[in-house]
Scaffold this active site. Structure first.
Site, PDB file in Angstrom:
ATOM      1  N   GLU A 207       9.455   8.030  -1.454  1.00 40.61           N
ATOM      2  CA  GLU A 207       8.014   8.009  -1.778  1.00 40.61           C
ATOM      3  C   GLU A 207       7.598   9.241  -2.587  1.00 40.61           C
ATOM      4  OE1 GLU A 207       6.232   5.390   1.933  1.00 40.61           O
ATOM      5  OE2 GLU A 207       6.131   7.564   2.056  1.00 40.61           O
TER       6      GLU A 207
ATOM      7  N   LEU B  54      -5.189   3.828   6.410  1.00 40.74           N
ATOM      8  CA  LEU B  54      -5.046   2.666   7.288  1.00 40.74           C
ATOM      9  C   LEU B  54      -6.266   1.749   7.303  1.00 40.74           C
ATOM     10  CD1 LEU B  54      -3.165   4.379  10.239  1.00 40.74           C
ATOM     11  CD2 LEU B  54      -2.234   3.083   8.321  1.00 40.74           C
TER      12      LEU B  54
ATOM     13  N   ASN C  46      -1.738   1.584  -3.871  1.00 42.03           N
ATOM     14  CA  ASN C  46      -1.326   1.808  -2.483  1.00 42.03           C
ATOM     15  C   ASN C  46       0.193   1.917  -2.442  1.00 42.03           C
ATOM     16  OD1 ASN C  46      -1.573   1.998   0.358  1.00 42.03           O
ATOM     17  ND2 ASN C  46      -1.005  -0.160   0.548  1.00 42.03           N
TER      18      ASN C  46
ATOM     19  N   GLY D   1      -0.472  12.993   5.776  1.00 42.83           N
ATOM     20  CA  GLY D   1      -0.849  13.429   4.424  1.00 42.83           C
ATOM     21  C   GLY D   1       0.251  14.086   3.628  1.00 42.83           C
ATOM     22  N   SER D   2       1.527  13.834   4.001  1.00 44.23           N
ATOM     23  CA  SER D   2       2.596  14.484   3.229  1.00 44.23           C
ATOM     24  C   SER D   2       2.647  13.927   1.802  1.00 44.23           C
ATOM     25  CB  SER D   2       3.953  14.330   3.918  1.00 44.23           C
ATOM     26  OG  SER D   2       4.380  12.992   3.919  1.00 44.23           O
ATOM     27  N   ASN D   3       2.352  12.638   1.638  1.00 48.43           N
ATOM     28  CA  ASN D   3       2.306  12.083   0.280  1.00 48.43           C
ATOM     29  C   ASN D   3       1.146  12.688  -0.502  1.00 48.43           C
ATOM     30  OD1 ASN D   3       4.256   9.810  -0.530  1.00 48.43           O
ATOM     31  ND2 ASN D   3       3.808   9.360   1.615  1.00 48.43           N
TER      32      ASN D   3
ATOM     33  N   HIS E 140       3.513   1.236   0.105  1.00 45.04           N
ATOM     34  CA  HIS E 140       3.902   0.554   1.335  1.00 45.04           C
ATOM     35  C   HIS E 140       5.392   0.808   1.580  1.00 45.04           C
ATOM     36  CE1 HIS E 140       3.536  -2.360   4.546  1.00 45.04           C
ATOM     37  NE2 HIS E 140       4.713  -2.827   4.166  1.00 45.04           N
TER      38      HIS E 140
ATOM     39  N   ASP F 271      -1.855  -5.671   1.069  1.00 51.67           N
ATOM     40  CA  ASP F 271      -0.506  -5.530   0.495  1.00 51.67           C
ATOM     41  C   ASP F 271      -0.189  -6.651  -0.507  1.00 51.67           C
ATOM     42  OD1 ASP F 271      -0.089  -3.269   2.069  1.00 51.67           O
ATOM     43  OD2 ASP F 271       0.776  -4.435   3.707  1.00 51.67           O
TER      44      ASP F 271
HETATM   45  C1  GRF Z   1       3.965   6.440   4.131  1.00 43.79           C
HETATM   46  O1  GRF Z   1       5.198   6.062   4.624  1.00 43.79           O
HETATM   47  C2  GRF Z   1       3.357   5.334   3.342  1.00 43.79           C
HETATM   48  O2  GRF Z   1       4.278   4.478   2.772  1.00 43.79           O
HETATM   49  C3  GRF Z   1       2.562   4.572   4.359  1.00 43.79           C
HETATM   50  O3  GRF Z   1       2.089   5.549   5.235  1.00 43.79           O
HETATM   51  C4  GRF Z   1       2.963   6.660   5.225  1.00 43.79           C
HETATM   52  C5  GRF Z   1       2.115   7.871   5.004  1.00 43.79           C
HETATM   53  O4  GRF Z   1       2.818   9.054   5.236  1.00 43.79           O
HETATM   54  N1  GRF Z   1       1.530   3.796   3.723  1.00 43.79           N
HETATM   55  P1  GRF Z   1       2.125  10.458   4.944  1.00 43.79           P
HETATM   56  O5  GRF Z   1       0.827  10.487   5.735  1.00 43.79           O
HETATM   57  O6  GRF Z   1       1.862  10.572   3.498  1.00 43.79           O
HETATM   58  O7  GRF Z   1       3.090  11.495   5.425  1.00 43.79           O
END
Ligand code: GRF
Length: 349
Positions: free
Chosen positions: A176, A87, A104, A12-14, A106, A147
């Protein structure tokens, strides 16, 4: 105000980065984070933020009752769904209801190294095994093909000599964090451009005008020309952009262009803010208050001039006259000072 729901399955870092990015401004909010794996790190990450509902939705609901998820999204008036390390293949009910409103990310340059089974480190391993000199990040719309939706933005990264899946993942994550918020803003701007269309989700009102893009452009003091965005040539995007510094999608998913659609604003020569009407009133009151005491003293001395003169006290009359003159000057100086110092003093307090 636009509302985003983030779906995540892992760390969940994004998700956290997107939440933090938009909490600096007041145009976009992340009121909802949904996760589908009980032990997903995203739950702990988001627990720190009381203004976000972080909700676990089990496999059974995704499979048997997606309408429940749709109802939740409607209740929260979600404009855009953002998948960040999610996922699960989103149910058809959601992808249909949010067509053009679901993104999404990727970790490769789609169409390379994507599709079923290609996620996380598997992508980076595949890039390295193929001997690619470049990888990157793609933000795309979600469609019924894994995708396979329209590409919104891409950014490249070099694959160095001796690169490992871990080191590549690190580079990719850094990109990202910068790319995804910008892509989200671009997607929201695009939705606004489609204003006039019926709302995709019944019950959710279409975005109001002016669009967030226009409002942000106004806040940043730049002219915003939505048409120019789609014709701008590609450029490399600087890192660490903040909310409001954004681009719109470039057809075909080419490199982002930070300046697209923006031109510096011409100075108009007009006072940006109107002087409050109370300023004039208070400045007159201040002038009177400052002049009055010295003015009264000047009047008293003036009165003494005539009385002393008629009493035959010429020296006393002269002295009173001089004093009256001095106090008239003092009164004048205080009046001028009251006017000139009033504004700066008001700014201080
Ligand atoms: C990211 O690299 C994203 O591109 C992929 O899953 C990863 C998620 O990373 N779909 P995080 O959970 O946000 O750290």
């Amino acid at each position: 105000m636009k509302k985003i729901a983030i779906f995540a399955s892992g760390n969940g870092s994004n998700a956290e980065n997107i939440y933090q990015f938009f909490s600096n401004g007041n145009r976009v909010r992340v009121p909802l984070v949904i996760y589908d794996r009980k032990n997903a790190g995203v739950a702990d990450r988001m627990a720190k933020y009381p203004d976000v509902k972080t909700i676990y939705i089990p496999k059974s609901t995704w499979q048997e009752n997606p309408q429940e998820i749709l109802d939740l999204l409607r209740r929260e008036e979600i404009d855009l769904i953002v998948l960040a390390g999610f996922l699960r293949f989103a149910p058809k009910e959601l992808t249909e209801a949010y067509a053009g409103r679901m993104l999404n990310i990727h970790p490769s340059l789609i169409p390379a190294h994507c599709g079923p089974g290609m996620y996380g480190d598997k992508v980076h391993e595949s890039v390295i095994a193929a001997g690619d000199s470049k990888s990157g990040v793609t933000v795309h719309y979600v469609s019924e093909v894994i995708d396979g939706g329209e590409i919104l933005m891409q950014e490249e990264v070099e694959v160095a000599e001796g690169e490992t899946p871990e080191s590549l993942a690190q580079k990719i994550h850094a990109i990202e964090y910068s790319l995804y918020p910008r892509a989200i803003v671009a997607a929201l701007a695009r939705l606004d451009q489609q204003n006039g269309n019926p709302p995709t989700i019944p019950g959710v009102t279409p975005p109001p005008t002016p669009s967030p893009a226009e409002e942000w452009a106004e806040t940043l003091g730049v002219n915003y020309n939505p048409e120019k965005i789609y014709n701008s040539p590609s450029q490399n995007q600087p890192e660490n952009m903040k909310e409001g510094q954004f681009e719109a999608p470039v057809p075909g998913g080419t490199q982002p262009n930070p300046q697209a659609g923006f031109q510096p604003q011409e100075p108009t020569g007009q006072t940006p803010e109107k002087m409050p009407s109370t300023y004039l009133v208070w400045s007159v009151i201040m002038t009177i208050l400052c002049c009055l005491p010295a003015g009264v003293v000047a009047i008293i001395f003036s009165c003494q001039v005539s009385s002393k003169f008629y009493a035959g006290d010429f020296a006393g009359a002269m002295q009173a006259s001089e004093r009256a003159q001095i106090w008239i000057i003092v009164s004048f100086v205080l009046g001028v000072m009251a006017n000139t110092l009033y504004l700066p003093l008001m700014m201080l307090f």
